[in-house]
Design a protein around this motif. Sequence first.
Motif, PDB file in Angstrom:
ATOM      1  N   GLU A  83     -45.789 -38.349 -30.965  1.00  0.00           N
ATOM      2  CA  GLU A  83     -46.691 -38.808 -32.013  1.00  0.00           C
ATOM      3  C   GLU A  83     -46.321 -38.126 -33.321  1.00  0.00           C
ATOM      4  O   GLU A  83     -46.153 -36.900 -33.383  1.00  0.00           O
ATOM      5  CB  GLU A  83     -48.126 -38.482 -31.623  1.00  0.00           C
ATOM      6  CG  GLU A  83     -49.174 -39.216 -32.412  1.00  0.00           C
ATOM      7  CD  GLU A  83     -49.249 -40.709 -32.110  1.00  0.00           C
ATOM      8  OE1 GLU A  83     -49.732 -41.446 -32.981  1.00  0.00           O
ATOM      9  OE2 GLU A  83     -48.838 -41.143 -31.020  1.00  0.00           O
ATOM     10  N   ALA A  84     -46.163 -38.891 -34.387  1.00  0.00           N
ATOM     11  CA  ALA A  84     -45.616 -38.372 -35.645  1.00  0.00           C
ATOM     12  C   ALA A  84     -46.393 -37.162 -36.152  1.00  0.00           C
ATOM     13  O   ALA A  84     -45.813 -36.151 -36.556  1.00  0.00           O
ATOM     14  CB  ALA A  84     -45.602 -39.481 -36.703  1.00  0.00           C
ATOM     15  N   ARG A  85     -47.710 -37.233 -36.127  1.00  0.00           N
ATOM     16  CA  ARG A  85     -48.511 -36.129 -36.673  1.00  0.00           C
ATOM     17  C   ARG A  85     -48.409 -34.880 -35.790  1.00  0.00           C
ATOM     18  O   ARG A  85     -48.513 -33.764 -36.290  1.00  0.00           O
ATOM     19  CB  ARG A  85     -49.966 -36.560 -36.853  1.00  0.00           C
ATOM     20  CG  ARG A  85     -50.682 -36.966 -35.581  1.00  0.00           C
ATOM     21  CD  ARG A  85     -52.097 -37.412 -35.888  1.00  0.00           C
ATOM     22  NE  ARG A  85     -52.135 -38.650 -36.648  1.00  0.00           N
ATOM     23  CZ  ARG A  85     -53.217 -39.098 -37.295  1.00  0.00           C
ATOM     24  NH1 ARG A  85     -54.318 -38.391 -37.305  1.00  0.00           N
ATOM     25  NH2 ARG A  85     -53.190 -40.245 -37.943  1.00  0.00           N
ATOM     26  N   GLU A  86     -48.187 -35.057 -34.487  1.00  0.00           N
ATOM     27  CA  GLU A  86     -48.035 -33.910 -33.587  1.00  0.00           C
ATOM     28  C   GLU A  86     -46.675 -33.237 -33.772  1.00  0.00           C
ATOM     29  O   GLU A  86     -46.564 -32.010 -33.719  1.00  0.00           O
ATOM     30  CB  GLU A  86     -48.241 -34.354 -32.146  1.00  0.00           C
ATOM     31  CG  GLU A  86     -49.664 -34.838 -31.869  1.00  0.00           C
ATOM     32  CD  GLU A  86     -49.826 -35.434 -30.484  1.00  0.00           C
ATOM     33  OE1 GLU A  86     -48.843 -35.405 -29.708  1.00  0.00           O
ATOM     34  OE2 GLU A  86     -50.924 -35.931 -30.183  1.00  0.00           O
ATOM     35  N   VAL A  87     -45.633 -34.046 -33.973  1.00  0.00           N
ATOM     36  CA  VAL A  87     -44.317 -33.486 -34.270  1.00  0.00           C
ATOM     37  C   VAL A  87     -44.381 -32.684 -35.570  1.00  0.00           C
ATOM     38  O   VAL A  87     -43.785 -31.605 -35.687  1.00  0.00           O
ATOM     39  CB  VAL A  87     -43.261 -34.599 -34.361  1.00  0.00           C
ATOM     40  CG1 VAL A  87     -41.922 -34.046 -34.833  1.00  0.00           C
ATOM     41  CG2 VAL A  87     -43.095 -35.291 -33.002  1.00  0.00           C
ATOM     42  N   ALA A  88     -45.116 -33.191 -36.552  1.00  0.00           N
ATOM     43  CA  ALA A  88     -45.248 -32.486 -37.833  1.00  0.00           C
ATOM     44  C   ALA A  88     -45.902 -31.119 -37.648  1.00  0.00           C
ATOM     45  O   ALA A  88     -45.474 -30.117 -38.249  1.00  0.00           O
ATOM     46  CB  ALA A  88     -46.057 -33.337 -38.804  1.00  0.00           C
ATOM     47  N   VAL A  89     -46.940 -31.049 -36.832  1.00  0.00           N
ATOM     48  CA  VAL A  89     -47.628 -29.773 -36.609  1.00  0.00           C
ATOM     49  C   VAL A  89     -46.679 -28.769 -35.950  1.00  0.00           C
ATOM     50  O   VAL A  89     -46.654 -27.583 -36.314  1.00  0.00           O
ATOM     51  CB  VAL A  89     -48.884 -29.998 -35.748  1.00  0.00           C
ATOM     52  CG1 VAL A  89     -49.469 -28.658 -35.293  1.00  0.00           C
ATOM     53  CG2 VAL A  89     -49.927 -30.787 -36.530  1.00  0.00           C
ATOM     54  N   ALA A  90     -45.877 -29.248 -34.995  1.00  0.00           N
ATOM     55  CA  ALA A  90     -44.924 -28.356 -34.334  1.00  0.00           C
ATOM     56  C   ALA A  90     -43.889 -27.830 -35.318  1.00  0.00           C
ATOM     57  O   ALA A  90     -43.563 -26.623 -35.322  1.00  0.00           O
ATOM     58  CB  ALA A  90     -44.242 -29.085 -33.187  1.00  0.00           C
ATOM     59  N   MET A  91     -43.360 -28.697 -36.172  1.00  0.00           N
ATOM     60  CA  MET A  91     -42.357 -28.262 -37.142  1.00  0.00           C
ATOM     61  C   MET A  91     -42.973 -27.347 -38.200  1.00  0.00           C
ATOM     62  O   MET A  91     -42.320 -26.421 -38.692  1.00  0.00           O
ATOM     63  CB  MET A  91     -41.684 -29.466 -37.779  1.00  0.00           C
ATOM     64  CG  MET A  91     -40.790 -30.218 -36.821  1.00  0.00           C
ATOM     65  SD  MET A  91     -39.755 -31.440 -37.651  1.00  0.00           S
ATOM     66  CE  MET A  91     -38.872 -32.120 -36.231  1.00  0.00           C
ATOM     67  N   ALA A  92     -44.226 -27.574 -38.555  1.00  0.00           N
ATOM     68  CA  ALA A  92     -44.905 -26.689 -39.503  1.00  0.00           C
ATOM     69  C   ALA A  92     -44.993 -25.278 -38.947  1.00  0.00           C
ATOM     70  O   ALA A  92     -44.885 -24.284 -39.689  1.00  0.00           O
ATOM     71  CB  ALA A  92     -46.299 -27.221 -39.822  1.00  0.00           C
ATOM     72  N   GLY A  93     -45.166 -25.160 -37.629  1.00  0.00           N
ATOM     73  CA  GLY A  93     -45.195 -23.839 -37.010  1.00  0.00           C
ATOM     74  C   GLY A  93     -43.878 -23.099 -37.172  1.00  0.00           C
ATOM     75  O   GLY A  93     -43.856 -21.884 -37.416  1.00  0.00           O
ATOM     76  N   ILE A  94     -42.766 -23.820 -37.053  1.00  0.00           N
ATOM     77  CA  ILE A  94     -41.453 -23.208 -37.257  1.00  0.00           C
ATOM     78  C   ILE A  94     -41.312 -22.740 -38.704  1.00  0.00           C
ATOM     79  O   ILE A  94     -40.821 -21.640 -38.978  1.00  0.00           O
ATOM     80  CB  ILE A  94     -40.336 -24.206 -36.899  1.00  0.00           C
ATOM     81  CG1 ILE A  94     -40.421 -24.603 -35.421  1.00  0.00           C
ATOM     82  CG2 ILE A  94     -38.958 -23.615 -37.212  1.00  0.00           C
ATOM     83  CD1 ILE A  94     -39.454 -25.715 -35.036  1.00  0.00           C
ATOM     84  N   VAL A  95     -41.755 -23.568 -39.643  1.00  0.00           N
ATOM     85  CA  VAL A  95     -41.656 -23.218 -41.062  1.00  0.00           C
ATOM     86  C   VAL A  95     -42.470 -21.963 -41.369  1.00  0.00           C
ATOM     87  O   VAL A  95     -42.015 -21.063 -42.090  1.00  0.00           O
ATOM     88  CB  VAL A  95     -42.113 -24.398 -41.936  1.00  0.00           C
ATOM     89  CG1 VAL A  95     -42.197 -23.982 -43.406  1.00  0.00           C
ATOM     90  CG2 VAL A  95     -41.173 -25.584 -41.775  1.00  0.00           C
ATOM     91  N   ARG A  96     -43.681 -21.874 -40.836  1.00  0.00           N
ATOM     92  CA  ARG A  96     -44.506 -20.682 -41.091  1.00  0.00           C
ATOM     93  C   ARG A  96     -43.839 -19.425 -40.542  1.00  0.00           C
ATOM     94  O   ARG A  96     -43.893 -18.352 -41.158  1.00  0.00           O
ATOM     95  CB  ARG A  96     -45.889 -20.875 -40.478  1.00  0.00           C
ATOM     96  CG  ARG A  96     -46.788 -21.822 -41.275  1.00  0.00           C
ATOM     97  CD  ARG A  96     -48.229 -21.718 -40.819  1.00  0.00           C
ATOM     98  NE  ARG A  96     -48.394 -22.239 -39.463  1.00  0.00           N
ATOM     99  CZ  ARG A  96     -48.672 -23.502 -39.174  1.00  0.00           C
ATOM    100  NH1 ARG A  96     -48.828 -24.387 -40.162  1.00  0.00           N
ATOM    101  NH2 ARG A  96     -48.821 -23.894 -37.927  1.00  0.00           N
ATOM    102  N   SER A  97     -43.186 -19.551 -39.393  1.00  0.00           N
ATOM    103  CA  SER A  97     -42.484 -18.388 -38.824  1.00  0.00           C
ATOM    104  C   SER A  97     -41.318 -17.968 -39.714  1.00  0.00           C
ATOM    105  O   SER A  97     -41.059 -16.772 -39.899  1.00  0.00           O
ATOM    106  CB  SER A  97     -41.988 -18.723 -37.415  1.00  0.00           C
ATOM    107  OG  SER A  97     -41.331 -17.628 -36.825  1.00  0.00           O
ATOM    108  N   ILE A  98     -40.607 -18.946 -40.272  1.00  0.00           N
ATOM    109  CA  ILE A  98     -39.504 -18.642 -41.187  1.00  0.00           C
ATOM    110  C   ILE A  98     -40.016 -17.892 -42.413  1.00  0.00           C
ATOM    111  O   ILE A  98     -39.448 -16.879 -42.839  1.00  0.00           O
ATOM    112  CB  ILE A  98     -38.783 -19.941 -41.603  1.00  0.00           C
ATOM    113  CG1 ILE A  98     -38.048 -20.549 -40.412  1.00  0.00           C
ATOM    114  CG2 ILE A  98     -37.820 -19.680 -42.762  1.00  0.00           C
ATOM    115  CD1 ILE A  98     -37.487 -21.931 -40.682  1.00  0.00           C
TER     116      ILE A  98
END
Length: 421
Positions: free
Chosen positions: A284-299
Amino acid sequence: MLAKETIGDLDAEQVLRRLFDAALDAALPDEKFDAILPARPKGRTIVLGAGKASARMARAFEDAWGEPLEGLIVTRYGHAVETRHVKVVEAAHPVPDEAGLKATREIVEMARGAGPNDLVVVLISGGASSLLTMPANGISLADKQNITRQLLRSGAPIGAMNAVRKAFSAVKGGKLALAAAPAKVVTYIISDVPGDDPATVGSGPSIVTGADLDDVQAILRRFRIDIPEHAAQSLVANSAPEAETDRNTVHMIATPRMSLDAARREAEAMGIAAVILGDAIEGEAREVAVAMAGIVRSIIQYNTPFAPPCVLLSGGETTVTLRPEAVGRGGRNTEFLLALYLALKPYSQVAAIACDTDGIDGTEENAGAWFDFSSDFSGPSDPAAYLDRNDAYTFFRAAKRLVVTGPTYTNVNDFRAILVR
């Protein structure tokens, strides 16, 4: 090459568009045929095909092959290009229409007319499942249109959608190749599916595969696709042929990974470290976005798993399940981007782009959209409300952040780039 220490001075839109343009250039069929042309036949060379990129593919093949040549391909309305020998017909996508049905019948008849000394060249790209439409016995075009509309609203992944389309078709699942027997068949594919399975791209009209009736019926139940009784009976009768032709060669000339690799090289040429998260991301597009946002916050917070400045690249095909209150303006890429925007709104050092490489995200005129958190970004005040009603297009249009390319004449599916500075 731009030094990394100047990365903060880069214009985010320029960087993101350069990455997207590099991905598109890598996916074009031009000059892709020269090294993989088949031997010339004693008889005719017949070019058949379908998809959003098929007209551009036909012209590129003409340029590489020369003469003699004949054939017919069907592409989406607005995606035709000028060709010298191969006839180009336009039809509807994503819901098939009479023009596609008529063209497909003509394509099948040309295949049936091929002899043992002839060469049949099949050109397939994303969109062929809708454009190459010839319902199985007992199924009407109206039935196909109704099933397609339900699939599009269901949130089903592309593999599941194409399995259903194949089961109700008289041309998909290798039936075009069998119609051309005993002629030699060479298939060239631009892949728009996660995993690049030739049998899934365009529902594999020249790739002979057996049908799994239980799997198709399970997909219909899972995604609540309602079919009439006569269609259910046709489904049982229309199992794909199991006989395989040994005269078929397949070449993959463009894939999502090839485009992501090109974008990675472009990023590195600008002095930006680039990481490819995957070329087959689904969900689901919005769920993929949330997962990728988590990677960005860690960076941003911990310099892990990557250190800024960097760009995260990904491809594949997400899905959108329309909600009851859906406006339905926008597609999976703008939906992804709006969800990402909401998840990362506090972080001013982030910019992102998400586009469909065919130039059309959903049903509007845009390929996708982009955002940054610069002072001139002035989107609507309640972005969550736009996401709730599947109206990401309207949000990004108001923010003047749409990406409009027109037809790109290729299709390797979603392209996403998240720039962290």
